[in-house]
Design a protein around this motif. Structure first.
Motif, PDB file in Angstrom:
ATOM      1  N   LYS A 132      -6.108  10.927   3.596  1.00 44.58           N
ATOM      2  CA  LYS A 132      -7.290  12.161   4.225  1.00 44.58           C
ATOM      3  C   LYS A 132      -8.199  11.492   5.044  1.00 44.58           C
ATOM      4  CE  LYS A 132      -4.993  15.838   2.011  1.00 44.58           C
ATOM      5  NZ  LYS A 132      -4.825  16.156   0.070  1.00 44.58           N
ATOM      6  N   ARG A 133      -8.362   9.880   4.361  1.00 45.07           N
ATOM      7  CA  ARG A 133     -10.214   9.492   3.786  1.00 45.07           C
ATOM      8  C   ARG A 133      -9.604   8.844   5.321  1.00 45.07           C
ATOM      9  NH1 ARG A 133     -12.471   7.915  -1.252  1.00 45.07           N
ATOM     10  NH2 ARG A 133     -10.528   6.586  -1.055  1.00 45.07           N
ATOM     11  N   GLU A 134     -10.312   8.786   6.713  1.00 42.55           N
ATOM     12  CA  GLU A 134     -10.110   7.559   7.793  1.00 42.55           C
ATOM     13  C   GLU A 134     -10.521   6.058   6.923  1.00 42.55           C
ATOM     14  OE1 GLU A 134      -9.601   6.813  11.199  1.00 42.55           O
ATOM     15  OE2 GLU A 134      -9.892   8.117   9.664  1.00 42.55           O
ATOM     16  N   SER A 135     -11.409   6.763   5.932  1.00 39.11           N
ATOM     17  CA  SER A 135     -11.603   4.490   5.248  1.00 39.11           C
ATOM     18  C   SER A 135     -10.260   3.943   5.296  1.00 39.11           C
ATOM     19  CB  SER A 135     -12.702   4.255   4.416  1.00 39.11           C
ATOM     20  OG  SER A 135     -12.032   5.216   3.760  1.00 39.11           O
ATOM     21  N   ILE A 155      -3.066   5.181  10.073  1.00 36.52           N
ATOM     22  CA  ILE A 155      -3.282   3.879  11.232  1.00 36.52           C
ATOM     23  C   ILE A 155      -4.546   4.307  12.018  1.00 36.52           C
ATOM     24  CG2 ILE A 155      -2.889   2.831  12.898  1.00 36.52           C
ATOM     25  CD1 ILE A 155       0.059   2.637  12.168  1.00 36.52           C
ATOM     26  N   LYS A 156      -5.163   3.927  11.658  1.00 41.30           N
ATOM     27  CA  LYS A 156      -6.946   3.699  12.187  1.00 41.30           C
ATOM     28  C   LYS A 156      -6.518   3.162  14.235  1.00 41.30           C
ATOM     29  CE  LYS A 156      -9.627   2.139   9.650  1.00 41.30           C
ATOM     30  NZ  LYS A 156     -10.593   0.988   9.299  1.00 41.30           N
ATOM     31  N   ARG A 157      -5.969   2.427  14.536  1.00 39.85           N
ATOM     32  CA  ARG A 157      -5.953   1.561  15.254  1.00 39.85           C
ATOM     33  C   ARG A 157      -4.796   0.369  15.680  1.00 39.85           C
ATOM     34  NH1 ARG A 157     -11.445  -1.156  17.887  1.00 39.85           N
ATOM     35  NH2 ARG A 157     -11.415  -0.410  20.399  1.00 39.85           N
ATOM     36  N   ILE A 158      -4.504   0.236  16.561  1.00 39.12           N
ATOM     37  CA  ILE A 158      -3.311  -0.469  16.794  1.00 39.12           C
ATOM     38  C   ILE A 158      -4.112  -2.179  17.586  1.00 39.12           C
ATOM     39  CG2 ILE A 158      -1.376  -1.516  17.555  1.00 39.12           C
ATOM     40  CD1 ILE A 158       0.230   0.513  16.738  1.00 39.12           C
ATOM     41  N   SER A 159      -3.893  -3.430  17.396  1.00 36.84           N
ATOM     42  CA  SER A 159      -4.900  -4.529  18.546  1.00 36.84           C
ATOM     43  C   SER A 159      -3.807  -5.130  18.755  1.00 36.84           C
ATOM     44  CB  SER A 159      -6.237  -5.081  17.962  1.00 36.84           C
ATOM     45  OG  SER A 159      -7.474  -4.137  17.925  1.00 36.84           O
ATOM     46  N   LYS A 214       0.695  -1.177   0.169  1.00 37.14           N
ATOM     47  CA  LYS A 214       0.446  -0.387  -0.327  1.00 37.14           C
ATOM     48  C   LYS A 214       0.966   1.241   0.159  1.00 37.14           C
ATOM     49  CE  LYS A 214      -4.129   1.092   2.035  1.00 37.14           C
ATOM     50  NZ  LYS A 214      -6.132   0.944   2.902  1.00 37.14           N
ATOM     51  N   PRO A 215       1.540   1.073  -1.521  1.00 39.90           N
ATOM     52  CA  PRO A 215       2.459   2.213  -0.780  1.00 39.90           C
ATOM     53  C   PRO A 215       1.298   4.193  -0.655  1.00 39.90           C
ATOM     54  CG  PRO A 215       2.094   1.680  -3.350  1.00 39.90           C
ATOM     55  CD  PRO A 215       0.856   0.701  -2.608  1.00 39.90           C
ATOM     56  N   GLN A 216       0.486   4.467  -0.855  1.00 40.55           N
ATOM     57  CA  GLN A 216      -0.347   5.748  -0.153  1.00 40.55           C
ATOM     58  C   GLN A 216       0.293   6.180   1.560  1.00 40.55           C
ATOM     59  OE1 GLN A 216      -1.732   2.851  -1.835  1.00 40.55           O
ATOM     60  NE2 GLN A 216      -4.357   2.697  -1.394  1.00 40.55           N
ATOM     61  N   LEU A 217       0.182   5.137   2.172  1.00 39.32           N
ATOM     62  CA  LEU A 217       1.426   4.927   3.300  1.00 39.32           C
ATOM     63  C   LEU A 217       1.675   5.854   3.702  1.00 39.32           C
ATOM     64  CD1 LEU A 217      -0.250   1.004   4.787  1.00 39.32           C
ATOM     65  CD2 LEU A 217      -0.852   3.409   5.077  1.00 39.32           C
ATOM     66  N   LYS A 218       3.010   6.168   2.001  1.00 34.88           N
ATOM     67  CA  LYS A 218       4.255   7.621   2.692  1.00 34.88           C
ATOM     68  C   LYS A 218       3.308   8.593   2.711  1.00 34.88           C
ATOM     69  CE  LYS A 218       5.723   6.492  -1.664  1.00 34.88           C
ATOM     70  NZ  LYS A 218       6.374   6.484  -3.063  1.00 34.88           N
ATOM     71  N   GLU A 219       1.970   8.641   1.621  1.00 37.17           N
ATOM     72  CA  GLU A 219       2.168   9.945   2.190  1.00 37.17           C
ATOM     73  C   GLU A 219       0.880   9.760   3.515  1.00 37.17           C
ATOM     74  OE1 GLU A 219       2.876  11.490   0.320  1.00 37.17           O
ATOM     75  OE2 GLU A 219       3.624   9.490  -0.917  1.00 37.17           O
ATOM     76  N   THR A 220       0.198  11.484   4.092  1.00 41.28           N
ATOM     77  CA  THR A 220       0.409  11.340   5.342  1.00 41.28           C
ATOM     78  C   THR A 220      -1.726  11.055   4.271  1.00 41.28           C
ATOM     79  OG1 THR A 220       0.906  13.377   6.574  1.00 41.28           O
ATOM     80  CG2 THR A 220      -1.627  12.795   6.417  1.00 41.28           C
TER      81      THR A 220
END
Lengths: 365, 365, 365
Positions: free
Chosen positions: A197-200, A231-235, A189-195
């Motif tokens: 915008k969408r929570e989803s 990162i939305k959440r860490i479990s 998921k290369p877009q993780l390099k950027e910030t």
């Protein structure tokens, strides 16, 4: 068993044997419209890599992009480590990690001198690691060390003046494993390099293990915090009441990230985007395998696009039936470790000038 | 612990990490107005190096001068050992010595095949060393062997036809350690190559250990006797009544040198010019550390210009507080071991013709 | 002990140290009027070598001829394995076999990463060989594996996509040893490549050992059956009533060859042309040496032209007094193993195009 007679006159054109089974995202996607920033990588010149704490998100991303370039091209043919000797000093034996580093160096035409099993050395005679460090200055140009003692890094660095890579120190850290982990995630998921915008688009990250006492999990968690805005959440799935320990708990709390601890992977698995598995709980000197609430197999209700990471070696917590599925990112993770280590060696030893001229345009000068 | 973030944009220009701490005399001083005599070095072609008894003073000096050339220049870049394979057969494990030899070979572009821990090999199944020697003829171009048994050298040489370097045989010898020791001494005081005229220029040599049963000390003492005309006196510091044994006692007496045995280093230390330390008394199979009358630290009343040697690994007989002082010649000694071994390999394998043309004038044809 | 002073000014011109003692037939005789058929060798491209069952007589002969070319020329200088990494994974330690493979690779300018003693690796932590195989795809271009378990080959090949060479699996096979054995035999008697017409030219083959439980003997016997039309008789000398086991007995019976089993070598020795010796009876986990009815020495009434093979390591069943005689083909056998392995690596990795142009005419395109 393959015992057929070798009698075909026609050689079968096989797929590239070096491509891992399972999900294998194209490394070139990491480089798309995003040239490598060499200024950032040059910060690493002459440095030692001992902890994830030394890294920021930008440096991790540039290293992963450089590793992607090494994976996507035949850049190694220009012999970038020619004349350099790397010492692989495994005072705690580990075949896979050692071979991964050695393969990385040799593919770039560097040389290796190795302590495959350090227990039977001068150390056994009482020699100090700081003296061994002084010797290493004479013998090589960089050191990769694994050691059973967490304090070993501090001790060897007292006299060491060539770059050191910490390949695992007791219950401390294993930063290059975390780099290999995130290299796989960023290829996926290369877009993780950027910030984002969408929570989803943000990911729910599941970590199976005890980050507080297992160095690979510790380093992975710390590096994940560098990507906290995506990162939305860490479990954290662990049999222990406090799998984090004081320091990591503080870091997690300071990060502002939503995190939870559970003792059953099935409670969270269907919502996880990335599942970081681990097989061994390092409790003092003994290894302990995890029980059935901590296992993944093809029956596990994974999200359709979920990917599984595992630093390997695995025991029965990760069923081989997942190997042939698109959830398997762990083989890509293991294969990619060679390239992320190549990126590190070229950076630490500042051998960018040996890269082939035709690749230079990719690098942001 | 180095855990600072790698975030500086400016790479710090560090000192050469390969230069040892402590006293580091310029190797070029060894070569001044004294070109290398290649005829002498060519005597070594195809030879094995098993004992200091094979050497005379001239050969030691030429090897040290050649090692100085290798240390002072980038002569290794001409790949003098290209295509040669050296077998490092450590039937007694020793990391530092093995890595020192392997680094020497790899820096000259030779290749290594290694037995890092010989106990678990064919030997364990009862195979004879002489058969292993015959195999080595097929596998490599030179052998470096360390073995727990003194007789091992004789046994392997029965069939061996490629050059052997004895890297320590039981309680026998360790000749290349002695070469490394004297390489350090000669860099410190190059005039020891000549016959000194003034009595006050000669050195008082202190040796801590039991030359009769410790191979490194034995070889060092024997090589020191080649420089007898420049040695005022030898003081042996040992807890044993007879640390020399019959053979060495005879050699010392035959040399005409003034020597004494004492069991307290403090009785002689303030008069010593060179102090050769050692940590381990090899008594049969067990190692025994020495007590407080045999220790050096910053409180010891050393002569201002005295230098300390130690083949390492050290225990507590040599305090790290001396590491930063100008008495510390032991780090230079350890670093130089790589170059003296390079000089040996080029000589034994007669690869002088691969040296860079521009360096040839230094060599006396 | 060689302790003479190195003081001669004239370097003695010694014989090539790489030529083995004992009988050493000229490898060029294997190539005479019989160019190498490259089509046959190219069948090996990308293949794994796990069992003698994969071979036919023609392939064995072409490999031996190619090995002879490698032995007779300096073909290695063209760096045919440049850029290739071979992993030597010895989960059962064996110095000689490992070094033989590593020497073969390094002489051709390939690189080695090694597991010299596999017991102390991830395997010990319970990691599966099939996972290790997946990792090996990332680390190297070919694998040489020895393992205590017969089933290990099948297990590692589950994920392995680069060529594997079986260097001994439990009580299974050791096919490259059989190739080395037959390379020696064919150099000794090149006409065995053809179908011999005169009965008197055919050989009586004696095998000492238990082919049913010893992998080297098993593989040798199976490969010998490929040459059945040139074998007069096979005599198996063993202390066991059934040294063959069911499968080999069936193969021998199906071959139509005349064979017998005896428990005393002296009953047959005076009629044997080739005597294949072996020292160790692998019975479960323990090694057992053979008694006096199974020994050869200079008093044994050998046929004048008989040759002795031994995969080594030997114990006292093969007396060193035979080493200097023309019966000794076992040193040639051991030396030749390096070249047959070189022939295999170049074939498996399809690096024929790297061979020097002037040698190409020898190869039948």
């Amino acid at each position: 068993m393959v015992t057929r007679t070798i009698n075909s006159d026609v050689a079968v054109q096989e797929a590239d044997p070096h491509i891992p089974h399972g999900l294998h995202p194209d490394p070139k996607k990491l480089l798309k419209q995003d040239p490598i920033n060499m200024h950032i990588l040059k910060r690493l010149t002459g440095q030692s890599v001992v902890s994830v704490k030394q890294f920021d998100k930008q440096l991790v991303c540039e290293l992963c992009k450089f590793a992607a370039l090494l994976e996507a091209t035949e850049i190694g043919k220009s012999h970038p480590l020619d004349g350099k000797i790397v010492i692989t000093a495994f005072f705690e034996a580990s075949t896979r990690t050692r071979l991964s580093f050695e393969s990385a160096v040799l593919r770039l035409d560097g040389k290796i001198i190795s302590i495959p099993e350090g227990h039977s050395t001068g150390v056994a005679k009482g020699e100090s690691l700081s003296d061994i460090g002084e010797m290493f200055n004479a013998y090589g140009d960089a050191v990769v060390m694994r050691h059973t003692e967490t304090s070993a890094i501090e001790e060897i660095m007292r006299n060491l003046r060539i770059p050191l890579i910490n390949a695992g120190n007791g219950s401390g850290e294993h930063p290059t494993q975390a780099l290999a982990d995130w290299f796989a995630i960023l290829k996926w998921k290369p877009q993780l390099k950027e910030t984002l915008k969408r929570e989803s688009d943000k990911i729910h990250l599941g970590i199976l293990g005890t980050p507080g006492s297992m160095r690979a999990v510790n380093s992975f968690l710390q590096m994940s915090l560098l990507f906290r805005e995506n990162i939305k959440r860490i479990s954290i799935v662990s049999e222990l009441a406090d799998p984090l320990g004081e320091e990591l708990t503080e870091q997690l709390e300071a990060s502002g990230l939503d995190f939870q601890i559970t003792n059953n992977i099935n409670e969270v698995v269907s919502d996880l985007d990335v599942i970081y598995m681990n097989s061994i709980a390092f409790l003092g000197d003994s290894y302990k395998s995890l029980d059935s609430r901590f296992k993944l197999n093809q029956q596990t209700e994974l999200k359709d696009n979920a990917v599984v990471l595992h630093p390997l070696a695995r025991l029965d917590e990760l069923d081989p039936t997942l190997d042939g599925t698109h959830h398997n990112l762990y083989f890509t993770q293991a294969h990619g470790a060679v390239f992320i280590r190549q990126a590190l060696f070229i950076s630490l030893l500042n051998r960018f000038d040996r890269l082939p001229q035709e690749q230079i345009p990719v690098l942001h000068q």
